[in-house]
Design a protein around this motif. Structure first.
Motif, PDB file in Angstrom:
ATOM      1  N   SER A 123      -6.116   4.840   2.787  1.00 18.76           N
ATOM      2  CA  SER A 123      -4.725   4.735   2.615  1.00 18.76           C
ATOM      3  C   SER A 123      -3.970   4.003   3.913  1.00 18.76           C
ATOM      4  CB  SER A 123      -4.491   6.340   2.574  1.00 18.76           C
ATOM      5  OG  SER A 123      -4.772   6.807   3.851  1.00 18.76           O
ATOM      6  N   LEU A 124      -4.822   4.080   4.918  1.00 22.06           N
ATOM      7  CA  LEU A 124      -3.762   3.129   6.152  1.00 22.06           C
ATOM      8  C   LEU A 124      -4.041   1.908   5.840  1.00 22.06           C
ATOM      9  CD1 LEU A 124      -5.068   5.458   9.077  1.00 22.06           C
ATOM     10  CD2 LEU A 124      -2.604   5.262   8.514  1.00 22.06           C
ATOM     11  N   GLY A 125      -4.800   1.370   5.106  1.00 21.50           N
ATOM     12  CA  GLY A 125      -5.026   0.069   4.866  1.00 21.50           C
ATOM     13  C   GLY A 125      -4.046  -0.460   4.145  1.00 21.50           C
ATOM     14  N   THR A 126      -3.556   0.565   3.002  1.00 23.60           N
ATOM     15  CA  THR A 126      -2.313   0.124   2.265  1.00 23.60           C
ATOM     16  C   THR A 126      -1.103   0.167   3.050  1.00 23.60           C
ATOM     17  OG1 THR A 126      -3.442   1.113   0.189  1.00 23.60           O
ATOM     18  CG2 THR A 126      -1.173   0.864   0.164  1.00 23.60           C
ATOM     19  N   THR A 127      -1.102   1.047   4.015  1.00 15.85           N
ATOM     20  CA  THR A 127       0.216   1.499   4.816  1.00 15.85           C
ATOM     21  C   THR A 127       0.325   0.134   5.553  1.00 15.85           C
ATOM     22  OG1 THR A 127      -0.251   3.720   4.560  1.00 15.85           O
ATOM     23  CG2 THR A 127       1.325   2.842   6.332  1.00 15.85           C
ATOM     24  N   MET A 128      -0.702  -0.311   6.163  1.00 14.77           N
ATOM     25  CA  MET A 128      -0.400  -1.303   7.028  1.00 14.77           C
ATOM     26  C   MET A 128      -0.254  -2.902   6.359  1.00 14.77           C
ATOM     27  SD  MET A 128      -1.129  -0.544  10.330  1.00 14.77           S
ATOM     28  CE  MET A 128      -0.157   0.877   9.695  1.00 14.77           C
ATOM     29  N   THR A 129      -0.708  -2.737   5.085  1.00 15.55           N
ATOM     30  CA  THR A 129      -0.451  -3.953   4.386  1.00 15.55           C
ATOM     31  C   THR A 129       0.988  -4.245   3.970  1.00 15.55           C
ATOM     32  OG1 THR A 129      -2.968  -4.217   3.412  1.00 15.55           O
ATOM     33  CG2 THR A 129      -1.074  -5.286   2.303  1.00 15.55           C
ATOM     34  N   VAL A 130       1.513  -2.896   3.698  1.00 13.33           N
ATOM     35  CA  VAL A 130       2.945  -3.000   3.303  1.00 13.33           C
ATOM     36  C   VAL A 130       3.742  -3.143   4.335  1.00 13.33           C
ATOM     37  CG1 VAL A 130       4.697  -1.499   2.161  1.00 13.33           C
ATOM     38  CG2 VAL A 130       2.325  -1.532   1.238  1.00 13.33           C
TER      39      VAL A 130
ATOM     40  N   GLY B  50      10.212  -2.336  -4.503  1.00 17.12           N
ATOM     41  CA  GLY B  50      10.040  -2.409  -5.846  1.00 17.12           C
ATOM     42  C   GLY B  50       9.174  -3.935  -6.206  1.00 17.12           C
ATOM     43  N   TYR B  51       9.068  -4.877  -5.126  1.00 16.82           N
ATOM     44  CA  TYR B  51       8.238  -5.939  -5.040  1.00 16.82           C
ATOM     45  C   TYR B  51       7.024  -6.089  -4.599  1.00 16.82           C
ATOM     46  CZ  TYR B  51      12.840  -7.984  -7.351  1.00 16.82           C
ATOM     47  OH  TYR B  51      13.927  -7.923  -7.973  1.00 16.82           O
ATOM     48  N   PRO B  52       6.013  -7.030  -4.992  1.00 13.39           N
ATOM     49  CA  PRO B  52       4.979  -7.334  -4.044  1.00 13.39           C
ATOM     50  C   PRO B  52       5.424  -7.748  -2.565  1.00 13.39           C
ATOM     51  CG  PRO B  52       4.652  -8.133  -6.225  1.00 13.39           C
ATOM     52  CD  PRO B  52       6.144  -7.798  -5.916  1.00 13.39           C
ATOM     53  N   VAL B  53       4.494  -7.297  -1.822  1.00 17.70           N
ATOM     54  CA  VAL B  53       4.632  -7.609  -0.350  1.00 17.70           C
ATOM     55  C   VAL B  53       4.859  -9.192  -0.032  1.00 17.70           C
ATOM     56  CG1 VAL B  53       3.752  -5.797   0.673  1.00 17.70           C
ATOM     57  CG2 VAL B  53       2.438  -7.579   0.183  1.00 17.70           C
ATOM     58  N   ALA B  54       5.478  -9.964   0.708  1.00 19.10           N
ATOM     59  CA  ALA B  54       5.703 -11.184   0.680  1.00 19.10           C
ATOM     60  C   ALA B  54       5.289 -11.749   2.197  1.00 19.10           C
ATOM     61  CB  ALA B  54       7.244 -11.439   0.599  1.00 19.10           C
ATOM     62  N   HIS B  55       4.710 -11.154   2.868  1.00 21.02           N
ATOM     63  CA  HIS B  55       4.272 -11.500   4.405  1.00 21.02           C
ATOM     64  C   HIS B  55       3.096 -12.231   4.427  1.00 21.02           C
ATOM     65  CE1 HIS B  55       2.414  -7.723   4.296  1.00 21.02           C
ATOM     66  NE2 HIS B  55       3.780  -6.824   4.371  1.00 21.02           N
ATOM     67  N   LYS B  56       2.728 -12.468   5.246  1.00 23.83           N
ATOM     68  CA  LYS B  56       1.333 -13.508   5.196  1.00 23.83           C
ATOM     69  C   LYS B  56       0.120 -12.560   5.446  1.00 23.83           C
ATOM     70  CE  LYS B  56       3.844 -17.882   6.076  1.00 23.83           C
ATOM     71  NZ  LYS B  56       3.583 -18.298   4.842  1.00 23.83           N
ATOM     72  N   VAL B  57      -0.273 -11.428   5.282  1.00 23.36           N
ATOM     73  CA  VAL B  57      -1.445 -10.772   5.378  1.00 23.36           C
ATOM     74  C   VAL B  57      -2.257 -11.139   4.338  1.00 23.36           C
ATOM     75  CG1 VAL B  57      -2.314  -8.583   5.399  1.00 23.36           C
ATOM     76  CG2 VAL B  57      -0.118  -8.809   6.248  1.00 23.36           C
ATOM     77  N   ALA B  58      -3.461 -11.588   4.907  1.00 20.46           N
ATOM     78  CA  ALA B  58      -4.582 -11.866   3.896  1.00 20.46           C
ATOM     79  C   ALA B  58      -5.604 -10.729   3.986  1.00 20.46           C
ATOM     80  CB  ALA B  58      -5.541 -13.257   4.743  1.00 20.46           C
TER      81      ALA B  58
ATOM     82  N   HIS C 253      -1.078  -7.583  -5.254  1.00 18.41           N
ATOM     83  CA  HIS C 253      -1.263  -6.509  -5.939  1.00 18.41           C
ATOM     84  C   HIS C 253      -0.702  -5.336  -5.196  1.00 18.41           C
ATOM     85  CE1 HIS C 253      -4.857  -5.858  -3.604  1.00 18.41           C
ATOM     86  NE2 HIS C 253      -4.861  -4.679  -3.932  1.00 18.41           N
ATOM     87  N   HIS C 254      -0.479  -5.585  -4.049  1.00 13.75           N
ATOM     88  CA  HIS C 254       0.207  -4.488  -2.911  1.00 13.75           C
ATOM     89  C   HIS C 254       1.871  -4.553  -3.101  1.00 13.75           C
ATOM     90  CE1 HIS C 254      -3.612  -5.121  -0.753  1.00 13.75           C
ATOM     91  NE2 HIS C 254      -3.525  -3.842  -0.690  1.00 13.75           N
ATOM     92  N   ILE C 255       2.358  -3.280  -3.921  1.00 16.11           N
ATOM     93  CA  ILE C 255       3.597  -3.321  -4.089  1.00 16.11           C
ATOM     94  C   ILE C 255       4.259  -2.221  -3.107  1.00 16.11           C
ATOM     95  CG2 ILE C 255       5.348  -2.557  -5.736  1.00 16.11           C
ATOM     96  CD1 ILE C 255       3.318  -4.738  -6.811  1.00 16.11           C
TER      97      ILE C 255
END
Length: 332
Positions: free
Chosen positions: A284-291, A262-270, A255-257
């Protein structure tokens, strides 16, 4: 966001616990009330603070200030409430600093992928639909007028503050409690927390960071907790991909775009956990780091002094932790 840091239970008998619902999730407050405090008034005040955030910044409420901005005609300046304006201003500054990895105008893509208010059966959209949604995305499209607390709706821009409004709501409740003489509290909304002061026995507020893949609500089981953090006068937010996702065509879609692709993130962050002075930044930084992902994200964290803990999917179902020096220091 799917935040999964959950507070440990307070044990002091004079800690008052309040609970309620907001933003499609639950909230709770453990508070050391001052003498002769009106507990019912405190509870109503907490709910009132959260209700005001929803009324201003929800994409799920058709009559919210945010929804009205998103529907506004092209080229019109919209006067925004002070709180909404401040959050939007901060979100745009983070978008600029992160090179667009964080972008509050990502709403059209979130909705296209089926994670917005108009939920629909999940299926990966085609490239043309993604390109059309991306044409409406771009934090630089929005202009602000600080003097008048106004924002320009350039046309077609759909702001989504779901990655920051919950954290801001936590901070609003914290400010309310401090203003009413509550010197020790732990505020939680949907698993995002902020602490202040100590419990009556002098011990700090402790919170558990949920192990990725744990069942919802299972954090009360010690086997489902990855770490215990002594929070102090800090906030923590944890976001993960293990509850909000779908599979289509044999592929896993988070769900992290990433607004940049334009695509969901594809790396291996759990999961990603952020410690910060307030919950708006942690959220907000949690979302930033995930992307950004573990490599680019850790470089950004080092540059900006961000306390971050990455939990990555490893081989054979194992998890791998990576933490910034700022997070490691906070754990001591």
């Amino acid at each position: 966001m799917a935040c999964c840091a959950v507070a440990s239970a307070a044990t002091a008998t004079d800690v008052r616990r309040f609970e309620g619902e907001t933003m499609g999730t639950t909230w709770s407050v453990n508070a050391v009330l001052p003498p002769r405090a009106d507990a019912r008034a405190i509870e109503h005040g907490i709910q009132g603070e959260l209700d005001r955030v929803v009324a201003q910044m929800s994409t799920y409420e058709a009559d919210s200030d945010l929804s009205r901005f998103n529907r506004a005609p092209a080229g019109t300046w919209q006067v925004l409430p002070a709180e909404f304006y401040g959050v939007l201003r901060y979100a745009l500054s983070l978008a600029r600093a992160s090179g667009g990895a964080y972008d509050p105008t990502v709403g059209p893509l979130v909705n296209l992928w089926g994670f917005g208010p108009d939920r629909h059966p999940h299926d990966a959209p085609d490239a043309s639909a993604i390109a059309a949604a991306r044409a409406r995305v771009g934090w630089a499209k929005i202009q602000l007028d600080d003097a008048g607390h106004r924002a320009l709706q350039p046309g077609g821009v759909y702001v989504d503050l779901s990655s920051v409004a919950k954290g801001f709501g936590v901070d609003q409740v914290a400010r309310y409690l401090s203003a009413h003489g509550v010197q020790g509290y732990l505020v939680e909304v949907g698993g995002e927390l902020r602490a202040h002061g100590r419990k009556p026995d002098g011990t700090p507020w402790h919170v558990g960071i949920e192990r990725p893949g744990a069942a919802a609500g299972a954090v009360d089981n010690v086997d489902e907790v990855g770490r215990i953090v002594s929070l102090g006068d800090k906030a923590i937010a944890t976001s993960g991909d293990y509850r909000h996702f779908f599979e289509s065509g044999g592929r896993f879609y988070s769900h992290h775009i990433d607004p940049r692709t334009g695509y969901p993130v594809a790396h291996k962050v759990a999961s990603v956990s952020i410690l910060a002075d307030d919950c708006m930044h942690a959220d907000s930084l949690g979302t930033t780091m995930t992307v950004l992902g573990p490599d680019e994200g850790m470089a950004y964290a080092r540059e900006h002094g961000i306390a971050v803990l990455f939990v990555l999917y490893g081989e054979h179902g194992a998890f791998e932790e990576r933490m910034s020096s700022a997070f490691a220091k906070a754990m001591r």
